[in-house]
Every structure is written in C-alpha cells, then in structure tokens.
Scaffold this active site. Structure first.
Site, mmCIF file in Angstrom:
data_model
loop_
_atom_site.group_PDB
_atom_site.id
_atom_site.type_symbol
_atom_site.label_atom_id
_atom_site.label_comp_id
_atom_site.label_asym_id
_atom_site.label_seq_id
_atom_site.Cartn_x
_atom_site.Cartn_y
_atom_site.Cartn_z
ATOM 1 N N SER A 79 41.275 25.381 40.277
ATOM 2 C CA SER A 79 41.692 26.756 40.550
ATOM 3 C C SER A 79 40.690 27.549 41.367
ATOM 4 O O SER A 79 41.078 28.446 42.109
ATOM 5 C CB SER A 79 41.969 27.484 39.236
ATOM 6 O OG SER A 79 40.843 27.433 38.397
ATOM 7 N N HIS A 84 39.770 24.225 33.599
ATOM 8 C CA HIS A 84 40.062 25.642 33.339
ATOM 9 C C HIS A 84 39.660 26.066 31.924
ATOM 10 O O HIS A 84 39.697 25.273 30.982
ATOM 11 C CB HIS A 84 41.565 25.855 33.533
ATOM 12 C CG HIS A 84 41.964 27.292 33.585
ATOM 13 N ND1 HIS A 84 42.567 27.927 32.529
ATOM 14 C CD2 HIS A 84 41.836 28.211 34.567
ATOM 15 C CE1 HIS A 84 42.816 29.184 32.869
ATOM 16 N NE2 HIS A 84 42.384 29.383 34.090
ATOM 17 N N ASN A 113 48.612 34.091 43.276
ATOM 18 C CA ASN A 113 48.948 32.657 43.277
ATOM 19 C C ASN A 113 50.408 32.398 43.660
ATOM 20 O O ASN A 113 50.956 31.354 43.320
ATOM 21 C CB ASN A 113 48.668 32.058 41.891
ATOM 22 C CG ASN A 113 47.246 32.318 41.452
ATOM 23 O OD1 ASN A 113 46.308 31.966 42.140
ATOM 24 N ND2 ASN A 113 47.090 32.978 40.314
ATOM 25 N N GLU A 126 42.416 18.505 36.307
ATOM 26 C CA GLU A 126 43.441 19.291 37.000
ATOM 27 C C GLU A 126 43.833 18.505 38.243
ATOM 28 O O GLU A 126 43.139 17.559 38.624
ATOM 29 C CB GLU A 126 42.870 20.664 37.389
ATOM 30 C CG GLU A 126 42.509 21.480 36.168
ATOM 31 C CD GLU A 126 41.893 22.843 36.492
ATOM 32 O OE1 GLU A 126 42.074 23.352 37.596
ATOM 33 O OE2 GLU A 126 41.223 23.381 35.594
ATOM 34 N N LYS A 128 52.681 30.620 39.102
ATOM 35 C CA LYS A 128 51.935 30.499 40.364
ATOM 36 C C LYS A 128 52.943 30.151 41.461
ATOM 37 O O LYS A 128 53.707 31.018 41.859
ATOM 38 C CB LYS A 128 50.793 29.505 40.183
ATOM 39 C CG LYS A 128 49.887 29.960 38.997
ATOM 40 C CD LYS A 128 48.602 29.225 38.897
ATOM 41 C CE LYS A 128 47.888 29.465 37.567
ATOM 42 N NZ LYS A 128 47.508 30.840 37.292
ATOM 43 N N HIS A 182 48.177 24.497 40.004
ATOM 44 C CA HIS A 182 48.082 24.997 41.387
ATOM 45 C C HIS A 182 48.683 24.045 42.412
ATOM 46 O O HIS A 182 48.578 24.292 43.609
ATOM 47 C CB HIS A 182 46.619 25.295 41.728
ATOM 48 C CG HIS A 182 46.057 26.399 40.898
ATOM 49 N ND1 HIS A 182 46.270 27.734 41.189
ATOM 50 C CD2 HIS A 182 45.349 26.378 39.746
ATOM 51 C CE1 HIS A 182 45.683 28.483 40.275
ATOM 52 N NE2 HIS A 182 45.116 27.686 39.379
ATOM 53 N N ASP A 207 46.578 18.961 34.469
ATOM 54 C CA ASP A 207 47.060 20.328 34.705
ATOM 55 C C ASP A 207 47.445 20.447 36.182
ATOM 56 O O ASP A 207 46.592 20.382 37.064
ATOM 57 C CB ASP A 207 45.936 21.308 34.335
ATOM 58 C CG ASP A 207 46.339 22.760 34.512
ATOM 59 O OD1 ASP A 207 47.224 23.033 35.348
ATOM 60 O OD2 ASP A 207 45.761 23.620 33.837
HETATM 61 C C1 LIG Z 1 44.269 25.393 36.235
HETATM 62 C C2 LIG Z 1 44.916 26.481 35.451
HETATM 63 N N1 LIG Z 1 45.575 26.160 34.332
HETATM 64 C C3 LIG Z 1 46.169 27.090 33.577
HETATM 65 C C4 LIG Z 1 46.129 28.420 33.935
HETATM 66 C C5 LIG Z 1 46.788 29.438 33.074
HETATM 67 O O1 LIG Z 1 48.094 29.642 33.497
HETATM 68 P P1 LIG Z 1 48.835 31.004 33.170
HETATM 69 O O2 LIG Z 1 48.409 31.967 34.220
HETATM 70 O O3 LIG Z 1 50.273 30.652 33.216
HETATM 71 O O4 LIG Z 1 48.377 31.432 31.811
HETATM 72 C C6 LIG Z 1 45.470 28.808 35.093
HETATM 73 C C7 LIG Z 1 45.448 30.235 35.456
HETATM 74 O O5 LIG Z 1 44.758 30.737 36.234
HETATM 75 C C8 LIG Z 1 44.841 27.815 35.869
HETATM 76 O O6 LIG Z 1 44.177 28.136 36.974
#
Ligand SMILES: Cc1ncc(COP(=O)(O)O)c(C=O)c1O
Length: 381
Positions: free
Chosen positions: A174, A126, A40, A170, A233, A202, A199
């Site tokens: 993801s 997620h 990422n 989001e 990321k 990404h 969120d």
């Molecule tokens: C949309 C989303 N939120 C949160 C996370 C978690 O983040 P972190 O990798 O910092 O734990 C991810 C991880 O893949 C994600 O895709």
C-alpha cells in the site's frame, strides 16, 4: 475526565507534535476541485454512473442500513450475491463479505493462527494484518520486504512443526506500490505446504485480464489459500471480503470472528455498488493496459524531474522524500498548486522514508503529469 489519563494523552500528543508526526483531520469539501492523487479510487468507479445508480436503487429497496449484525438479519440476498460473485470472479469456492479490509485481515489473522503456529510475514504487511497476528498468539517472524530468498531460508530453518505455518503477503504494497513474485510464492507453497494468506487490496481492478487481481495477472489464478480484498479501493465502494477454497474458513469466521459476528453488517447499498463495480471492472480490459502504461509514464517523468521513484506499473507511486518535515513541505506546496496529496510519515512508513504516495486513477490527463512535475520542481525546501 480523569486527570492521570488526560496527562498521559497530552504527553503522547506533545511527543508527536515535537517530531512533526502529529496527525490532524481535515474535512474534504465536495466542491474541492483539486486533482485527487491521494485516494484509492483507481478506476474512478466511486462516481461511475452504473455504480452510483446501483447504490441508489439499493438504498430505495433496502433502506440506508443493514440495521443488524449478519447472524441476526443484516445478511441480505445482496450480500450473498456479492460474496458468490467475488468468489467466482477470483477463482474461489467460498466468499464472505466483511465490513472493512481492516476487520477482514484482523479476523483472518487473529482467528485462524493459534499458539504453536508460526507466521512468516513480509516486513511491510499492512497494520490490519499485524493487528490480527499480534492477537493470534502464534509466533511471528518477518522477512525482508519482497525478499523471497529470505522467506525460503526461514522455511528451511524451521524444524518440523506440530502447528501450522502461515505465510502472509500483499500483492501490491500500500505504501510502496511494489509486488512480490507471486509465481515463486505459489511454488514455495506447493513445496512447503504452508497456508498462504494474500491481501489483494490494491491490485483488484488494476491487474488481470478480468481485473480480478495480481494472481490473475501473474498466471497463478487462485493459488493463495486465503485472499483478503477490499471493496473500498479499486471497486469504488466500501467493505471487504475473504475468499477461500475451504468452506471451513468461511464457517470459522461466521462462528468465531468478533469483527463479523458483533457488528452491524455492511449497508446493502455498498454491496449493490460493489456488484455493479465488478461488472464495470470486467469491461475495462483495454483501459487496464492504458492505466499500467500511465504508471510507467508517471514514473519516467518523475525520474526525469530528478526524483527517485521505483519502476513498476501499479497505481501507487511512492515519492520518497525522507525527513517528515521535508515531506510536509512538499505536501503543502503541492496542495497549494492544486493537487490533493497526502504526506505519509512514520509510523505508517519506516523512519526517514517519509513520502508523497501518488495514487493514479483512470481519466488523469497527460497535462496533469506535466503540471505535477512542474509543481514538484518548484518546491523549495
Ligand atoms: C493492504 C491493505 N489491506 C487492507 C486495508 C484495509 O482496507 P479497508 O480500507 O477496507 O479497511 C488497507 C487499507 O488501506 C490496505 O492498504
């Protein structure tokens, strides 16, 4: 080891083996020269000289660890500067650095909603958000992915509540790389007065004039009530953050979130690397336009090669292949052809939507796309 426990573990692992869904760890070598289309690090900042140097300088100044949880002595001036920088950049008054995005989401959604509240969440949010939601005790309703008509209908259907309504989305999903209409979400929020948790994991770095994310790109800067983002990321470091307009959100996390209170805090070197990365991201406005054009070019070429990929300009392109076994065959062939890819299968994604999740990055040459589509066309299943 307890025999009953061993038996249980073996049975569940054998079930996964039988359905080709068993996961195995494989250690990456630092000298692996394959083209990485799986991680990422969308802007390539984890290896950016300014970012690496900032991390190294902090290692010398602060040592390798924060050595304590934040309320003890783990919270440093670097963490404080980082949370303030993140908040100002993204248009919020308050920020709090967390150890991971997973912890940030589970802390926010596990801690703020309570029994009697209602959470309306996109069907594809997620796992970390769902983990929190399940722990919260609030009632959950899930709307079809990115279907804001369905969300609006739910908002109309719900009788007046004593409790709070949370809407959870989001900005770039993801595993699908697509986005909801944030303008419409912002206007629904105005009309219905729910608490919108967004969120931006990404989207940070990839979207917006200053790279702060999709809210900036879509002209609804700082419209969500609470933003969760990650440093691991597009920002090329590690760790995460929560931003809010209300100081009470930050204070509640500091007081009640086990993920924050009872865990050794993020290493200062990660905070320093992230601070440097934010500076780099802001300076990459021209590259961002080129990166989004690259996303279009990859999608067009994959379509021309006969693969169904959705349109869009995010860094994530889902090459949906269906069956888990076929997905694995493609992944194996692509790895042998020099590409680091990962086969994403259920339960990470819905059944029969196994995919190669292509993750774009700054610096990918057009030849990579030509080689990748040639390799794809050569796969025999
Ligand atoms: C949309 C989303 N939120 C949160 C996370 C978690 O983040 P972190 O990798 O910092 O734990 C991810 C991880 O893949 C994600 O895709």
């Amino acid at each position: 080891m307890n025999a009953a426990l061993l038996q249980r573990l073996r049975m569940s692992l054998a079930q996964r083996e039988g359905s080709t869904l068993r996961r195995k760890l494989s250690a990456r070598s630092s000298t692996d020269a394959r083209v990485n289309l799986a991680d990422n690090d969308y802007l390539g900042l984890s290896r950016d000289p300014a970012v690496v140097e900032a991390g190294v300088a902090a290692l010398h100044e602060w040592g390798a660890s924060s050595s304590a949880s934040p309320l003890v002595t783990g919270y440093t001036e670097l963490h404080q500067r980082l949370e303030q920088t993140l908040a100002t950049w993204q248009g919020y008054e308050h920020g709090l650095v967390m150890n991971t995005g997973f912890a940030a989401n589970s802390a926010v959604l596990g801690g703020l909603p309570k029994k009697g509240d209602l959470i309306l969440a996109d069907r594809l949010v997620h796992a970390s958000m769902l983990d929190g939601i399940m722990a919260s005790g609030a009632r959950l309703r899930r709307f079809a992915h990115n279907d804001l008509d369905a969300l609006e209908l739910m908002l109309h259907e719900e009788p007046a509540l004593e409790g709070v309504i949370f809407v959870v989305t989001e900005s770039v999903y993801s595993m699908d790389g697509d986005s909801p209409d944030l303008k419409r979400l912002a206007s629904l929020r105005q009309r219905f007065g729910f608490c919108w948790v967004l969120d931006e994991a990404h989207a940070t770095g990839w979207y917006g004039a200053t790279g702060s994310g999709l809210q900036e790109e879509q002209g609804v800067f700082a419209a969500a009530d609470i933003v969760v983002g990650t440093l691991g990321k597009g920002l090329g470091s590690q760790g995460a953050y929560v931003l809010s307009h209300a100081p009470e959100v930050r204070d509640a996390l500091i007081n009640f979130a086990g993920e924050f209170v009872y865990s050794t805090y993020l290493a200062p070197s990660c905070a320093a690397a992230a601070l440097a990365a934010i500076g780099r991201v802001k300076a990459l406005a021209v590259e961002r336009i080129q990166l989004q054009a690259m996303s279009h070019a990859w999608r067009d070429a994959l379509l021309d090669a006969g693969f169904a990929v959705p349109s869009g300009d995010s860094p994530i392109i889902p090459l949906i292949l269906g069956d888990a076994e076929i997905t694995l065959k493609y992944a194996t062939a692509l790895r042998a052809a020099g590409f680091m890819v990962s086969a994403i299968r259920p339960p990470t994604v819905p059944v029969r939507t196994g995919r190669i999740r292509i993750s774009l990055r700054r610096g990918l040459m057009p030849q990579v796309l030509a080689d990748f589509t040639a390799a794809l066309k050569g796969v025999r299943v």
